[in-house]
Design an enzyme around this catalytic site. Structure first.
Site, short mmCIF file in Angstrom:
data_model
loop_
_atom_site.label_atom_id
_atom_site.label_comp_id
_atom_site.label_asym_id
_atom_site.label_seq_id
_atom_site.Cartn_x
_atom_site.Cartn_y
_atom_site.Cartn_z
N CYS B 137 0.82 -1.21 0.00
CA CYS B 137 0.00 0.00 0.00
C CYS B 137 0.85 1.25 0.00
O CYS B 137 0.67 2.15 -0.81
CB CYS B 137 -0.92 -0.01 1.21
SG CYS B 137 -1.72 1.57 1.53
N CYS B 142 -1.32 1.77 -3.20
CA CYS B 142 -2.23 2.91 -2.99
C CYS B 142 -1.55 4.27 -3.01
O CYS B 142 -1.96 5.18 -3.72
CB CYS B 142 -2.95 2.77 -1.65
SG CYS B 142 -3.50 1.13 -1.26
N LYS B 145 0.69 5.17 -6.23
CA LYS B 145 -0.30 5.21 -7.30
C LYS B 145 -1.11 6.50 -7.24
O LYS B 145 -1.27 7.21 -8.23
CB LYS B 145 -1.20 3.98 -7.18
CG LYS B 145 -2.39 3.88 -8.06
CD LYS B 145 -3.68 4.41 -7.46
CE LYS B 145 -4.15 3.71 -6.21
NZ LYS B 145 -4.87 2.49 -6.38
N TYR B 272 -8.48 -3.14 -12.18
CA TYR B 272 -8.33 -1.76 -11.72
C TYR B 272 -6.91 -1.24 -11.88
O TYR B 272 -6.69 -0.07 -12.16
CB TYR B 272 -8.85 -1.60 -10.28
CG TYR B 272 -7.93 -2.09 -9.19
CD1 TYR B 272 -7.10 -1.19 -8.53
CD2 TYR B 272 -7.89 -3.42 -8.81
CE1 TYR B 272 -6.25 -1.62 -7.52
CE2 TYR B 272 -7.06 -3.86 -7.81
CZ TYR B 272 -6.24 -2.96 -7.17
OH TYR B 272 -5.40 -3.39 -6.18
N ILE B 273 -5.93 -2.13 -11.72
CA ILE B 273 -4.54 -1.66 -11.83
C ILE B 273 -4.26 -1.21 -13.26
O ILE B 273 -3.66 -0.15 -13.49
CB ILE B 273 -3.56 -2.78 -11.38
CG1 ILE B 273 -3.81 -3.10 -9.90
CG2 ILE B 273 -2.12 -2.36 -11.61
CD1 ILE B 273 -3.02 -4.27 -9.36
N THR B 406 -6.39 -2.43 1.36
CA THR B 406 -5.71 -2.00 2.58
C THR B 406 -6.65 -1.91 3.78
O THR B 406 -6.37 -2.48 4.84
CB THR B 406 -5.00 -0.65 2.35
OG1 THR B 406 -3.93 -0.88 1.45
CG2 THR B 406 -4.47 -0.05 3.64
#
Lengths: 498, 557
Positions: B137, B142, B145, B272-273, B406
């Site tokens: 994360c 997260c 990103k 989603y990535i 997360t």
């Protein structure tokens, strides 16, 4: 006639309906703003024959100008938000540099471009509102409406000719208008109406007032690059909001470069070659291109002839109404800012809907003023729902738990902007019910809407805690406030257990 | 900076009292100035260690029926023999200091347990030998990103701003090196903060690769540690299928830390990535091609959202190649890459990225030898309390492949710490977990999709709004917003909520509270809107777009 109508809370018999057929309209609405249009449309949808009148369109309102759409669409929420969007880019462009964007030192902002687009947009919306009315079968008249009897409206058309219509019900929805305070040279100042339609972007702006309109325009002009001085009587702006959040807003406005002048009044404006000379009660003097009076709004009731027909007004000139929006004259009703209850567009819509239901569906419906969320579109914005900490202490039976979260938003870690987002939950210690929520920071108004649904329906802190966060967001802080920042006892209250 | 931080800390402490013992972990990095004074002051009020009593009473509470016997066995041994005095180095040994591991360790320590956690040395790209405190994360997910999403989103804002009267002498250009340097400085800061968080909570941090030797022993680079409980929270890693030329392919770890910006990038994957990186590189002005095997992106999401986001991304210049499976990557003489698919070959890529799923990091952990059961894809099998098939070994987060988010790992970590060290067996609650996709525009969702709702509830009402937001009417860009509520026709409960458009992730959080609380459509309707916002649409949806009925009423002739 298939529809049911309520007169004095009772459904009339068919024979009586026959008798009343001499009215030109079931409902005549004066003022086609948010509340008036909503009430007119819904009433027509329920089967009523509806007429509505409104002054001719002009971005700046006056006794003879207005426009279908009203304050919200033409001189309030919508154009304001457009300018806030425009101003917000100022900060975004600064923030972009540390994210690797190479931008010229000076980026130009063309006020005239934005103003033209804003005008185009409100003209478009004005047309949409007119279409909404005609699509629901509401007859729209352009001109000034007056109440000439409990069931009679006089309409002065643009060419001066007068028309009279009878109506079973009359609805006053004429809204309100910005007010000046009385100081020498006040005619050099402007109100929010003009501020939304200025020829040129001011380089030096002075704003007088501490309400939401004052801080919004201060933010708008600052974001577009002007020097802004904000003057207000109190210690902090936004009286009536949670004190802690008021301090946060003040700090953030200052952080964005607005010069704050608390405890200061303006005493005189004079015209000079270099601009308007502004004098304060502290003896300071400064020059400004524009002086905005954001010093309150007053209900538009002066030219409606209401006193003559016996409609009671309060001290501020607002129409006094009961819980169903009915005035003391049974056939005359009022919704929206003209009643000075809670002056917000969605509240006027709610009042308009409730009025139509009450009068034309036989379902007496009261607007519900509990847990109404609202927002101040300062930069960064503030949004709240429910009670402030102070009001919660006033109203709670026992202790109040206050949860706060103050943090540096992730975006700022790289942009380097020194501005904290602050969130706050006020919880009844005994019942665990969340009584109030507030936030000051980017996206606060968008974030608060869902929180408002939860509060409106009595959500507990436990229910907040059991909700999983959306990561990484600012909003997730509202569901991850584990421990109370403080527990407050209403110590200021007189003790009852002697 | 130091002065500002001190001032902020002073300001912050005037708002908060030292009572804030467990500030939420995922937010601490944003609240750095707060965390130190708070954590320090809170450590002084830690309860005394009472691990033994709590564990004993825990086993008497028996949270897991099928583990009852094993617990009893352990206790029996403990009461009858040498085991009773068996000394463990730690009450809890955690392998992996990501979101779940750090959360469980901290909370366990706060509950009085002696805790150690081991983690691989810091690197932006993970491997068998590198990782870093903070985990996916914070270091490879997260956070970086989202920072890149922020950076890339400015391109769209510049476009919007022109419509609002802003003028740039020359088009803003993006410098990749500045972004990477600032991003990496932030990641270094965060990994430091996470180490401090562990340290302040009294957790022993051991750098190295942990491996399980027996149900109570962990080996870290040759040194053995005994523990009453072992927690596996080693997360997952990108998975790239083995096809010819896969050595030229980058994964999301690498994509977050490239030496230079891709000129033209192929992104393989529709999850989603893939969409998030497509948005990032598109915003930073790379030529972006996304290759997906299926007809639509984002399998598992609401069908209308899938269509809507694909259209909006296309309008922003991303080229979507649907129903194209990668077969090989070919490197040309000029160094550029070509992607060969079942439909043909697209040439001239500077980068080919695969976002083709993630796999649990369970290799070489010694799991098989101690008998920890795993699923086909290598995820650790756990019960509702996150206990593995070995009663002293537990697992949370992506390594268990439940809901890989997360905040879910955090929830699992807290629940585990409560179960083990607070005599409070706690199951994580997976109902109405909201989530977001930080594509551009982003998506937020909570509850179930229309398809699931129809299956599970039969009769449902669907409310949708598809509108051009106020900002777009001024900017002239083709941006739109889509919103959807799925309501049970019988109970009127709101079962699901979806949104694609600006601010969706922020907007959905509050509604998630309402949906988790089981609120109805009437509750939504009775809430007054905040005007003018996008979010107010969710409380002003008056008439259903469609009503879906299991048994449609017969036509009346």
């Amino acid at each position: 006639m298939a529809r049911k109508m309520l007169i004095d809370g009772e459904v009339k018999q068919a024979s009586q309906v026959e008798e009343e057929a001499h009215f030109d309209f079931d409902l005549f609405v004066i003022g086609a703003g948010s509340g008036g249009v909503r009430a007119a449309r819904f009433s027509a949808n329920y089967g009523a024959k509806v007429g509505i009148c409104e002054l001719p369109f002009d971005p700046i309102s006056s006794e003879v100008n207005g426009g279908v759409g009203g304050t919200c669409v033409l001189r309030g929420c919508v154009p304001k938000k457009i300018l806030v969007y425009g101003a917000n880019f100022g900060g975004e462009i600064e923030d972009a540099r540390n994210y690797g964007w190479e931008i010229n030192e000076k980026v130009d902002f063309n006020w005239k471009t934005l103003l033209q687009k804003k005008t185009d947009e409100i003209v478009r919306l004005n047309a949409i509102y007119k279409r909404l009315l005609s699509n629901s079968g509401v007859k729209l008249y352009e001109g000034e409406g007056k109440v000439t009897g409990p069931n009679e409206v006089e309409l002065t058309q643009l060419d001066g000719t007068k028309l009279k219509y009878s109506a079973k019900h009359i609805l006053i929805a004429t809204g309100s208008k910005a007010q000046y305070i009385d100081i020498p040279g006040k005619e050099l100042g402007i109100t929010s109406d003009e501020a939304l339609s200025l020829e040129d972007l001011p380089k030096r702006a002075v704003v007088l007032g501490a309400g939401y309109i004052a801080v919004e325009f201060a933010s708008i002009w600052r974001g577009m690059g002007a020097t802004v001085d904000l003057f207000f009587r109190g210690e902090l702006p936004l009286r009536g909001f949670d004190d802690e959040m008021r301090a946060v807003v003040a700090r953030n406005l200052e952080g964005r470069g607005i010069n704050m002048h608390p405890r200061t009044n303006l005493t005189e404006l004079t015209k000079t070659e270099n601009g308007i000379k502004v004098r304060t009660d502290h003896g300071e003097e400064l020059l400004a291109d524009v002086v905005l009076f954001a010093t309150g709004r007053a209900p538009n009731t002066k030219r409606l002839n209401l006193e003559a027909v016996g409609v009671e007004l309060d001290k501020t000139g607002a129409v006094k109404v009961d819980e169903h929006s009915r005035s003391n004259i049974h056939s005359i009703w009022a919704v929206g800012d003209v009643t000075n209850r809670m002056n917000l567009t969605p509240v006027a819509l709610m009042e308009g809907t409730c009025f139509a239901k009450t009068v034309f569906t036989g379902q007496p419906t009261k607007p519900d003023y509990n847990y109404i969320p609202y927002a101040v579109f300062s930069i960064p914005p503030l949004s709240v729902v429910g009670l402030s900490e102070e009001k919660a202490l006033d109203q709670a039976n026992g202790d109040v738990l206050v949860f706060t979260s103050t943090f540096n938003p992730m975006k700022n870690t790289i942009s380097g902007r020194q501005e904290k987002t602050v969130m706050k939950l006020v919880v009844d210690a005994e019942t665990d019910k969340v009584l109030g929520a507030s936030m000051c920071g980017p996206d606060a108004p968008e974030i608060m809407q869902g929180i408002a649904v939860a509060l409106k329906c009595g959500a507990t802190k436990k229910q907040f805690d059991s909700t999983v966060g959306i990561h990484p967001s600012a909003a997730e802080e509202f569901v991850t406030m584990r421990s109370a920042t403080r527990r407050v006892t209403a110590s200021g209250k007189p003790k009852t257990n002697l | 900076m130091a002065a500002a931080a001190a001032a902020a800390a002073a300001a912050a402490s005037s708002l908060t009292t030292p009572k804030l013992t467990f500030p939420s972990l995922q937010s601490l990095y944003r609240k750095l100035p707060l965390s130190f004074p708070l954590s320090l002051s809170s450590s002084s009020s830690l309860p005394l260690p009472k691990t033994l009593t709590t564990t004993t009473s825990l086993s008497s509470r028996r949270p897991l029926s099928h583990h009852r016997r094993r617990h009893l066995t352990t206790r029996a041994e403990a009461e009858n023999g040498a085991e009773a005095s068996r000394h463990y180095d730690f009450d809890l040994f955690t392998i992996g200091a990501g979101s779940g591991g750090v959360r469980a360790s901290r909370f366990a320590a706060n509950f009085g347990a002696s805790v150690a956690v081991c983690e691989l040395p810091f690197s932006t790209v993970s491997s068998e030998t590198t990782g870093g405190v903070g985990g996916t994360c914070v270091l490879r997910g997260c956070v970086p990103k989202k920072l890149l999403v922020y950076a890339s989103k400015y391109a769209h804002e510049f476009d919007e701003s022109r419509g609002f009267g802003w003028k740039y002498d020359s088009d803003p250009l993006h410098d990749w090196d500045t972004l990477m340097a600032n991003k990496n400085a932030e990641l270094q800061r965060l990994t430091g903060i996470y180490k401090n968080i562990l340290n302040n909570a009294g957790v022993t941090l051991i750098e190295g690769r942990g491996k399980i030797v027996d149900p109570h022993t962990v080996d870290v680079d040759g040194k053995l540690y005994s523990a009453r409980h072992i927690l596996i929270s080693v997360g997952g890693r990108p998975f790239i299928p083995d096809i010819p030329g896969s050595e030229y392919v980058i994964d999301s770890d690498a994509a977050l830390d490239l030496p230079s910006k891709p000129k033209k990038i192929a992104i393989v994957g529709g999850g989603y990535i893939a969409l998030e990186f497509a948005g990032i590189f598109n915003g930073l002005k790379s030529d972006v091609h996304v290759f997906i095997r299926q007809k639509k992106v984002l399998r598992g999401f609401d069908e209308e959202i899938r269509d809507f986001v694909a259209e909006q991304m296309s309008l922003r210049g991303i080229e979507l190649h649907t129903e194209e499976s990668p077969q090989a990557i070919i490197k040309s003489a000029d160094g550029s890459l070509s992607l060969k698919t079942n439909k043909g070959t697209v040439e001239g890529f500077s980068h080919v990225m695969f976002a083709t799923g993630r796999r649990p990091n369970t290799k070489n952990l010694g799991l098989e030898s101690v008998g920890v059961k795993m699923t086909n894809n290598g995820a650790i099998e756990v019960d509702e309390y996150s206990c593995t098939s070995v009663p002293s070994i537990w697992a949370v987060g992506d390594v268990t492949d439940r809901i890989n988010l997360t905040p879910v790992a955090l929830m699992e970590g807290v629940a585990l710490a409560k179960t083990l060290f607070q005599n409070e067996p706690t199951k994580p609650d997976y109902r109405a977990v909201p989530s977001a996709v930080f594509s551009q525009p982003p998506i937020g969702q909570v509850g179930i999709t229309e398809e699931q709702a129809t299956k599970e509830h039969g009769d449902i009402d669907v409310f949708t709004a598809n509108f051009r937001p106020l900002k777009a009417t001024l900017s002239g860009l083709p941006d739109r917003v889509f919103m959807k509520l799925i309501v049970c026709a019988k109970t009127n409960k709101v079962l699901g909520l979806n949104m694609c458009g600006e601010d969706s992730p922020e907007i959905v959080q509050g509604f998630a509270v309402a949906i988790k609380a089981g609120l109805t459509k009437e509750d939504f309707d009775s809430t007054v809107g905040i005007h003018p916002t996008a979010a107010e649409e969710f409380v002003t949806m008056r008439t259903p777009t469609r009503k879906i009925r299991e048994h449609p009423p017969a036509e009346v002739c």
